[in-house]
Design a protein around this motif. Sequence first.
Motif, PDB file in Angstrom:
ATOM      1  N   HIS A 165     -70.333  37.664 -24.860  1.00 41.83           N
ATOM      2  CA  HIS A 165     -71.198  36.240 -25.167  1.00 41.83           C
ATOM      3  C   HIS A 165     -70.653  35.240 -24.070  1.00 41.83           C
ATOM      4  O   HIS A 165     -70.668  34.252 -24.765  1.00 41.83           O
ATOM      5  CB  HIS A 165     -71.019  36.256 -27.278  1.00 41.83           C
ATOM      6  N   THR A 166     -71.000  35.559 -22.763  1.00 41.97           N
ATOM      7  CA  THR A 166     -70.147  34.839 -22.488  1.00 41.97           C
ATOM      8  C   THR A 166     -71.366  34.369 -20.993  1.00 41.97           C
ATOM      9  O   THR A 166     -72.551  35.061 -20.786  1.00 41.97           O
ATOM     10  CB  THR A 166     -69.102  35.732 -21.284  1.00 41.97           C
ATOM     11  N   GLU A 167     -71.057  33.738 -21.050  1.00 45.60           N
ATOM     12  CA  GLU A 167     -71.577  32.937 -18.836  1.00 45.60           C
ATOM     13  C   GLU A 167     -71.896  34.309 -18.017  1.00 45.60           C
ATOM     14  O   GLU A 167     -70.339  35.060 -17.767  1.00 45.60           O
ATOM     15  CB  GLU A 167     -71.292  32.131 -18.393  1.00 45.60           C
ATOM     16  N   GLU A 168     -72.033  34.270 -16.585  1.00 50.40           N
ATOM     17  CA  GLU A 168     -72.424  35.666 -16.014  1.00 50.40           C
ATOM     18  C   GLU A 168     -72.439  35.081 -14.717  1.00 50.40           C
ATOM     19  O   GLU A 168     -71.983  35.901 -13.617  1.00 50.40           O
ATOM     20  CB  GLU A 168     -73.448  36.053 -16.238  1.00 50.40           C
ATOM     21  N   LYS A 169     -71.962  33.908 -13.891  1.00 50.09           N
ATOM     22  CA  LYS A 169     -71.708  33.303 -13.150  1.00 50.09           C
ATOM     23  C   LYS A 169     -70.458  33.810 -12.513  1.00 50.09           C
ATOM     24  O   LYS A 169     -70.476  33.820 -11.042  1.00 50.09           O
ATOM     25  CB  LYS A 169     -71.483  31.853 -12.647  1.00 50.09           C
TER      26      LYS A 169
ATOM     27  N   VAL B  32     -79.520  37.179 -17.291  1.00 49.92           N
ATOM     28  CA  VAL B  32     -80.059  38.098 -16.848  1.00 49.92           C
ATOM     29  C   VAL B  32     -79.220  38.669 -15.907  1.00 49.92           C
ATOM     30  O   VAL B  32     -79.941  40.139 -16.075  1.00 49.92           O
ATOM     31  CB  VAL B  32     -80.922  36.765 -15.401  1.00 49.92           C
ATOM     32  N   ARG B  33     -78.209  39.124 -16.061  1.00 45.21           N
ATOM     33  CA  ARG B  33     -77.587  40.249 -14.389  1.00 45.21           C
ATOM     34  C   ARG B  33     -76.450  41.341 -16.184  1.00 45.21           C
ATOM     35  O   ARG B  33     -76.022  41.826 -15.758  1.00 45.21           O
ATOM     36  CB  ARG B  33     -76.449  39.537 -13.896  1.00 45.21           C
ATOM     37  N   ARG B  34     -77.006  40.743 -17.240  1.00 49.81           N
ATOM     38  CA  ARG B  34     -76.059  41.301 -18.415  1.00 49.81           C
ATOM     39  C   ARG B  34     -77.112  41.405 -19.262  1.00 49.81           C
ATOM     40  O   ARG B  34     -77.837  40.770 -19.527  1.00 49.81           O
ATOM     41  CB  ARG B  34     -75.058  40.872 -18.507  1.00 49.81           C
ATOM     42  N   TYR B  35     -77.071  42.922 -20.237  1.00 50.30           N
ATOM     43  CA  TYR B  35     -77.992  42.634 -21.302  1.00 50.30           C
ATOM     44  C   TYR B  35     -77.224  41.797 -22.667  1.00 50.30           C
ATOM     45  O   TYR B  35     -75.401  40.879 -22.366  1.00 50.30           O
ATOM     46  CB  TYR B  35     -77.668  43.851 -22.288  1.00 50.30           C
ATOM     47  N   ASN B  36     -77.969  40.834 -23.285  1.00 49.16           N
ATOM     48  CA  ASN B  36     -77.226  40.422 -24.809  1.00 49.16           C
ATOM     49  C   ASN B  36     -76.289  40.665 -25.144  1.00 49.16           C
ATOM     50  O   ASN B  36     -76.343  42.264 -25.658  1.00 49.16           O
ATOM     51  CB  ASN B  36     -78.752  40.294 -25.510  1.00 49.16           C
TER      52      ASN B  36
END
Length: 269
Positions: free
Chosen positions: A231-235, A15-19
């Motif tokens: 291609h990571t999680e964003e937490k 959500v906070r980064r583009y794919n």
Amino acid sequence: MERLIVLGTGAASAVRRYNTCSVLEGPEGRLLIDGGGGNGILSRLEDAGVPLDALRSVFVTHEHIDHLLGVLWVIRISASRWLSGKRAETLTVYCHARLAEKISTICSLTLSAKQQAALGKGVVLSPVEAGREYVIEGHRTVFFDIESRKAEQYGFRMEAPDGQVIVFCGDEPFRGRDDTLLRGADWLLHEAFCTESDAGLFDPHAIGHSTVDEAAAFAASAGARSLVLWHTEEKTLGRRRGLYSEAASRFFKGRVHVPEDMEVIDLRK
């Protein structure tokens, strides 16, 4: 290629980064690798200084929407501009044969009849075969099947005239028996959903992804010189670069890059 323009770094539900998607840029042209999940690809290309009308080559790894939908927007806009005479270059979209059929079907269901008239002319779907050599933007390129357990997916090995080698592994760990094409890369581009210490929290294996530790260990075994992780999680966004770099350094002694969205990496260094 001289530069890697990282348009997005996030996994599917980011959500906070583009794919995750990117542009390889060199003196003979550019290659867009995937397109993310929507028309945000258009602003990303614009902000990166990559004119859509000058983009000639696109590679689509597989059918998942976080990689494919942005490419459909590139096709749509390119088709319209080619038909209006505002675009002179043909856009070639490389992907495996089954995916080419799916993209063609989606275009037939979603593009206007006028836009569809550009397909095969101003926009060309070019099915590729694993193991066969192609020349893309002046680089010898060989595609390979990563043997995904979810959807058929290809990566590639790209070699420049000066001998530089770039290997892109897709968005899952390589599961094929023969990893010859993945060896000896100057730059290895590899997904890494989270660190091993956070595997219990994110369970990357359940969704077909690697940990940083696994990606770094693979890079070391494959003899890569530099490793790009995305291609990571964003937490862990605020701490991601430090966390991932530290974890990777325990297994891989080359250069590790954990880019942010819109970061540019100089591939000549």
